[in-house]
Scaffold this active site. Structure first.
Site, mmCIF file in Angstrom:
data_model
loop_
_atom_site.group_PDB
_atom_site.id
_atom_site.type_symbol
_atom_site.label_atom_id
_atom_site.label_comp_id
_atom_site.label_asym_id
_atom_site.label_seq_id
_atom_site.Cartn_x
_atom_site.Cartn_y
_atom_site.Cartn_z
ATOM 1 N N GLY A 1 -25.752 -36.481 0.346
ATOM 2 C CA GLY A 1 -27.019 -37.018 0.820
ATOM 3 C C GLY A 1 -27.443 -38.199 -0.026
ATOM 4 O O GLY A 1 -26.817 -38.532 -1.038
ATOM 5 N N GLU A 2 -28.512 -38.862 0.414
ATOM 6 C CA GLU A 2 -29.050 -39.999 -0.311
ATOM 7 C C GLU A 2 -30.542 -39.836 -0.496
ATOM 8 O O GLU A 2 -31.220 -39.249 0.346
ATOM 9 C CB GLU A 2 -28.765 -41.303 0.441
ATOM 10 N N GLY A 3 -31.046 -40.342 -1.612
ATOM 11 C CA GLY A 3 -32.473 -40.300 -1.874
ATOM 12 C C GLY A 3 -32.997 -41.687 -2.167
ATOM 13 O O GLY A 3 -32.296 -42.684 -1.975
ATOM 14 N N ASP B 1 -43.658 -33.498 0.709
ATOM 15 C CA ASP B 1 -42.702 -34.154 1.620
ATOM 16 C C ASP B 1 -41.832 -33.106 2.302
ATOM 17 O O ASP B 1 -40.602 -33.224 2.337
ATOM 18 C CB ASP B 1 -41.846 -35.168 0.868
ATOM 19 N N GLY C 1 -30.767 -43.012 -5.350
ATOM 20 C CA GLY C 1 -29.338 -42.816 -5.525
ATOM 21 C C GLY C 1 -28.762 -41.862 -4.511
ATOM 22 O O GLY C 1 -29.378 -41.569 -3.485
ATOM 23 N N GLU C 2 -27.573 -41.358 -4.809
ATOM 24 C CA GLU C 2 -26.889 -40.479 -3.875
ATOM 25 C C GLU C 2 -26.478 -39.185 -4.566
ATOM 26 O O GLU C 2 -26.499 -39.080 -5.787
ATOM 27 C CB GLU C 2 -25.661 -41.185 -3.288
ATOM 28 N N VAL C 3 -26.106 -38.199 -3.737
ATOM 29 C CA VAL C 3 -25.730 -36.881 -4.240
ATOM 30 C C VAL C 3 -24.262 -36.631 -3.943
ATOM 31 O O VAL C 3 -23.827 -36.760 -2.779
ATOM 32 C CB VAL C 3 -26.591 -35.775 -3.602
#
Length: 460
Positions: free
Chosen positions: A18-20, A132, A23-25
């Site tokens: 996933g992405e936030g 959220d 950054g990314e996971v």
């Protein structure tokens, strides 16, 4: 799918979970035990304002320990990068289980809603609000257990018994309570409003509005109480609609509390009671509760979906090897981490050991309903995909690895970005789509449209 050595016995898979915002996971897997953890990678050089926000997120997340909250394991900080280690949720995001415009089976929605309430109750009891809550931030772990993730917008609303009003306008528009956009607001009712939108999305496969403002036609109908014949409300049975109406009460002081939600008839109804069984004496025992006009078939649509295992897993302790990983990362020299450029050829040989995806490691891909096998070559698949994207007038780019980044807008005119990756597995090509930014339900609608356009090359 390829893997590189992250540190000692841990491999980092190049598939992105996933992405936030910062950054990314990535997925880390222990070479011998096959234990899995998620690693959030933050690039401080790219995101200048990341440090303060990440510190706040970590400060809150490390306080939490609950079966319906993604576990925090530790962090490693470098001058330019930071690594945060979290529990891996193999079932992916909740939105993957929601069929666009249809939803999911009522018994599954009820189970997830109960688990969501348990997690939110835990947060609120600790004086923390998430701010959220949405299907993209609700992950599915082993045994089908829902887990709340991403605490980047979380904050304390109660300290030493004293509650404060919040004034920061943050969250995702379709899930935001109306008072968040207007004035200082109470934390708990605003979180529960977001849960109410998730509830509607699970049962109907759509969101009721783009934002809860008077400018929005759908929300204006809700406010004026002239919505009953409109979707998504027309898809809900009487009891489900009753619950939705009370959670989405415009007055936060009259909105259902968490305890009242858990006691609502829809939450207590036995959706598995529809079958009869024979007694020992040969008579037939009828269900103590029956489908009736209050519960109906819950919607006008047939919600039969593939069974999801929803039983609670056995509570386990944190694996010692994960703790060892965190300790190793705190003491390992920076150049040993695979994301740093190696300085010597010998380092390159040791660190970048790659392994292709096979039937033996396929389970390391997180579960998604947005992927399929194709019958043509890598090149032909890429050619067909990009041709369809041009036909649909979607903007797209590719990178050196062949990943395709697709950009468009959803029906609410919000930006929607998702990515397509091609993986080779035992001589077959897997085309995998994942959401990068935007609404998960809208992403799934776009995926189904692309899948329909590519039906000639799909391996059925």
């Amino acid at each position: 799918m390829q893997a590189t050595t992250f540190v000692e016995d841990w491999l980092c898979y190049n598939t992105t979970l996933g992405e936030g915002a910062y950054g990314e996971v990535k997925l880390l897997i222990h070479r011998r035990t096959e234990e899995k953890i998620a690693c959030k990678i933050i690039n401080h050089q790219r995101y200048k304002d990341a440090a303060t926000n990440i510190n706040r997120e970590v400060t809150i997340h490390r306080m939490l320990d609950h079966e319906n909250i993604i576990k925090y394991f530790g962090r490693r900080q470098e001058p330019l990068k930071e690594y945060i280690f979290l529990e891996y949720a193999s079932g992916g995001e909740l939105f993957q289980l929601i069929e666009p415009d249809i939803g999911m089976a009522s018994h599954a929605a009820q189970t997830y809603m109960k688990q969501l309430m348990h997690g939110v109750n835990y947060l609120h009891n600790k004086g923390i609000t998430h701010r959220d809550i949405k299907p993209e931030n609700l992950l599915i772990g082993e045994g089908g257990v829902l887990k709340i993730s991403d605490f980047g917008m979380a904050t304390l609303f109660r300290y030493k018994g004293k509650e404060r009003l919040l004034d920061k306008k943050c969250g995702t528009k379709p899930y935001l309570a109306p008072e968040v956009l207007q004035k200082p607001y109470r934390a708990q009712p605003s979180d529960l409003w977001s849960c109410g939108i998730v509830f509607v999305a699970m049962l109907t496969g759509e969101l009721p509005w783009a934002d809860a403002t008077d400018r929005n036609v759908e929300f204006a109908k809700w406010r004026k109480d002239v919505y009953i014949s409109e979707t998504p409300w027309s898809k809900l049975g009487n009891t489900a609609l009753s619950l939705a109406r009370q959670i989405l009460n415009l007055d936060p002081n009259k909105r259902l509390t968490l305890e009242q939600i858990e006691k609502h008839p829809w939450m207590k109804f036995n959706f598995d009671c529809g079958s009869s069984k024979d007694n020992v004496d040969g008579s037939v025992e009828r269900p103590t509760k029956r489908w009736n006009s209050m519960v109906e078939a819950e919607t006008k649509h047939n919600r039969d979906t593939p069974q999801v295992t929803l039983s609670q897993p056995i509570i386990t302790y944190r694996p010692s090897s994960i703790d060892q990983l965190i300790n190793d990362l705190k003491t390992t020299r920076r150049e040993q981490v695979c994301f740093s450029q190696p300085t010597q050829y010998e380092d390159l040989m040791i660190q970048f050991t790659q392994s292709p995806i096979t039937k033996d490691n396929f389970h390391n891909l997180s579960k998604r309903m947005t992927r399929f096998y194709v019958t043509v070559s890598y090149e032909k698949t890429l050619e067909a995909l990009c041709s369809v994207l041009d036909t649909l007038h979607y903007s797209w780019t590719t990178d050196a690895s062949g990943a395709v980044t697709i950009s468009t807008v959803d029906f609410m005119k919000n930006q929607l970005i998702f990515k397509a990756n091609l993986f080779e597995m035992d001589g077959r090509i897997l085309l995998d789509f994942r959401l990068s930014k935007g609404c998960g339900l809208e992403f799934k609608k776009k995926f189904l449209k692309l899948k329909s356009c590519l039906c000639d090359i799909i391996d059925k």
